[in-house]
Design an enzyme around this catalytic site. Structure first.
Site, mmCIF file in Angstrom:
data_model
loop_
_atom_site.group_PDB
_atom_site.id
_atom_site.type_symbol
_atom_site.label_atom_id
_atom_site.label_comp_id
_atom_site.label_asym_id
_atom_site.label_seq_id
_atom_site.Cartn_x
_atom_site.Cartn_y
_atom_site.Cartn_z
ATOM 1 N N HIS A 128 1.390 4.357 -7.805
ATOM 2 C CA HIS A 128 1.192 5.150 -6.462
ATOM 3 C C HIS A 128 1.337 4.190 -5.309
ATOM 4 O O HIS A 128 1.157 4.552 -3.995
ATOM 5 C CB HIS A 128 -0.053 6.030 -6.404
ATOM 6 C CG HIS A 128 -1.181 5.179 -6.480
ATOM 7 N ND1 HIS A 128 -2.713 5.705 -5.845
ATOM 8 C CD2 HIS A 128 -1.682 3.809 -6.883
ATOM 9 C CE1 HIS A 128 -3.519 4.841 -6.149
ATOM 10 N NE2 HIS A 128 -2.946 3.478 -6.641
ATOM 11 N N HIS A 129 1.345 2.885 -5.496
ATOM 12 C CA HIS A 129 1.548 2.035 -4.285
ATOM 13 C C HIS A 129 3.012 1.593 -3.839
ATOM 14 O O HIS A 129 3.483 1.135 -2.865
ATOM 15 C CB HIS A 129 0.867 0.710 -4.518
ATOM 16 C CG HIS A 129 -0.598 0.587 -4.536
ATOM 17 N ND1 HIS A 129 -1.088 1.338 -4.006
ATOM 18 C CD2 HIS A 129 -1.399 0.074 -5.577
ATOM 19 C CE1 HIS A 129 -2.568 1.213 -3.990
ATOM 20 N NE2 HIS A 129 -2.756 0.475 -5.245
ATOM 21 N N CYS A 130 4.029 1.983 -4.598
ATOM 22 C CA CYS A 130 5.162 1.908 -4.476
ATOM 23 C C CYS A 130 5.973 3.012 -4.040
ATOM 24 O O CYS A 130 5.968 4.446 -4.156
ATOM 25 C CB CYS A 130 6.154 1.719 -5.833
ATOM 26 S SG CYS A 130 7.759 1.072 -5.845
ATOM 27 N N GLN A 171 -5.887 3.985 -2.371
ATOM 28 C CA GLN A 171 -5.164 4.874 -1.427
ATOM 29 C C GLN A 171 -3.849 4.725 -2.119
ATOM 30 O O GLN A 171 -3.145 3.778 -2.515
ATOM 31 C CB GLN A 171 -5.075 4.441 0.130
ATOM 32 C CG GLN A 171 -4.244 5.220 0.713
ATOM 33 C CD GLN A 171 -3.810 4.545 2.237
ATOM 34 O OE1 GLN A 171 -4.642 3.603 2.435
ATOM 35 N NE2 GLN A 171 -2.980 5.149 2.757
ATOM 36 N N ASN A 173 -0.539 4.867 -1.236
ATOM 37 C CA ASN A 173 -0.063 4.734 0.033
ATOM 38 C C ASN A 173 1.365 4.649 -0.357
ATOM 39 O O ASN A 173 2.563 5.237 0.678
ATOM 40 C CB ASN A 173 0.060 3.536 0.688
ATOM 41 C CG ASN A 173 0.204 2.128 -0.245
ATOM 42 O OD1 ASN A 173 -0.274 2.179 -1.440
ATOM 43 N ND2 ASN A 173 0.744 1.338 0.493
#
Length: 313
Positions: A128-130, A171, A173
């Site tokens: 979920h950070h990509c 988070q 992001n």
């Protein structure tokens, strides 16, 4: 077969250097073995995926970003695994990025299976950070964005609105940047506000945000989650749920810095599945973060509990 996706090619290896970091490079394998023992399953009872193709990746990622992966591993956050600086690029490509491409493909397959079975679990993924043009954390490919876009295209008669329930300690992001100003994707993100990535611009995309303090415990966490799920459903009617079920929320996790018990994680997962499955909304569960060896046992126990509670029927 159960709609659980796993491949032995998920495992990440850095010529032994992974032992210098709490990252469990074989988490999927350990969970699969525990599930076989607990649910009397065989290896063939799981769905196996093939490697995602460049053409599939280009449905989300820019050419420039994919080209950058050929020359550096900065998207995997060298800062988080300093020893990777000394690993040859060829090894990184074969032993890190290729397993991640299999896991990304597993997320897409799990989306397809969820439409058939009402639920599916990928024993990996949740990067979920990509986003389309940038990686981060341990996230080199935007599998959540790829999964949702695939559903919007291939299942357009059934899926027009997707909800991301991101309960990793960090988070999310990446998907937040990808779905900025996209009304048909609703993001509920519950995370420790005082750790990486603290991405304010991405935060503006979150429709239901719960920012937690360090060392948040079960009772407060679960109360906030129940309230947030009810709010999200009152504001948005999804056709599919992407559940990013990070176990870095567990007490003692070196990167999450929250304080949930294993029992709290089981209750969390059951709350998510029961909320949406009782309404007939398919759920895709991705594993995301979790940086203790004990995470594998907690995840396996949670899946077994979901099965015994009837939410994986």
């Amino acid at each position: 077969k159960l709609p659980i996706v796993y491949s032995k090619r998920y495992a990440v290896h850095f010529a032994g250097l992974e032992k210098l970091h709490p990252f469990d490079s074989s988490k999927g394998k350990h969970i699969q073995q525990l599930l076989c023992a607990e649910l009397s399953l065989e290896n063939g009872d799981f769905y196996e995926t093939t490697e995602i193709t460049k053409e599939q990746l280009l449905q989300v990622h820019t050419h420039k970003y994919l080209k950058s992966l050929r020359w550096s591993i900065n998207v995997a956050s060298i800062a988080e695994i300093p020893a990777l600086v000394f690993v040859p690029n060829f090894t990184l490509q074969k032993k890190y990025l290729r397993p991640m491409r299999y896991q990304a493909a597993g997320s897409i397959l799990a989306g397809k299976l969820a439409m058939e079975y009402g639920w599916a679990i990928n024993l990996g993924g949740g990067f979920h950070h990509c986003c389309s043009y940038k990686g981060g954390g341990f996230s080199p490919y935007a599998d959540i964005s790829l999964l949702i876009l695939r559903l919007f295209e291939a299942e357009q008669s059934k899926v027009q609105r997707a909800m991301i329930v991101d309960l990793d300690a960090h988070q999310g992001n990446g998907h937040e940047r990808d779905f900025k100003n996209v009304e048909d994707v609703y993001i509920l993100d519950m995370y420790n506000a005082f750790i990486y990535p603290r991405d304010h611009d991405a935060k503006l995309t979150i429709r239901c945000a719960v920012e937690l303090n360090h060392l948040t415990k079960d009772v407060y966490y679960l109360k906030q989650l129940k309230r947030s799920l009810m709010r999200a459903l009152s504001e948005f009617k999804p056709n599919i749920i992407i559940y990013n079920a990070g176990t870095d929320v567990l007490a003692g996790d070196p990167l999450g810095n929250l304080s949930l018990t294993p029992e709290g994680v089981l209750e969390r997962d059951c709350l998510v599945f029961s909320t949406f499955r009782s309404l007939g909304i398919p759920v895709v569960m991705l594993l995301s973060g979790g940086y203790m060896k004990s995470s594998s046992r907690v995840i396996a126990d949670s899946i077994v509990n979901l099965q015994r509670q009837g939410w994986l029927g």
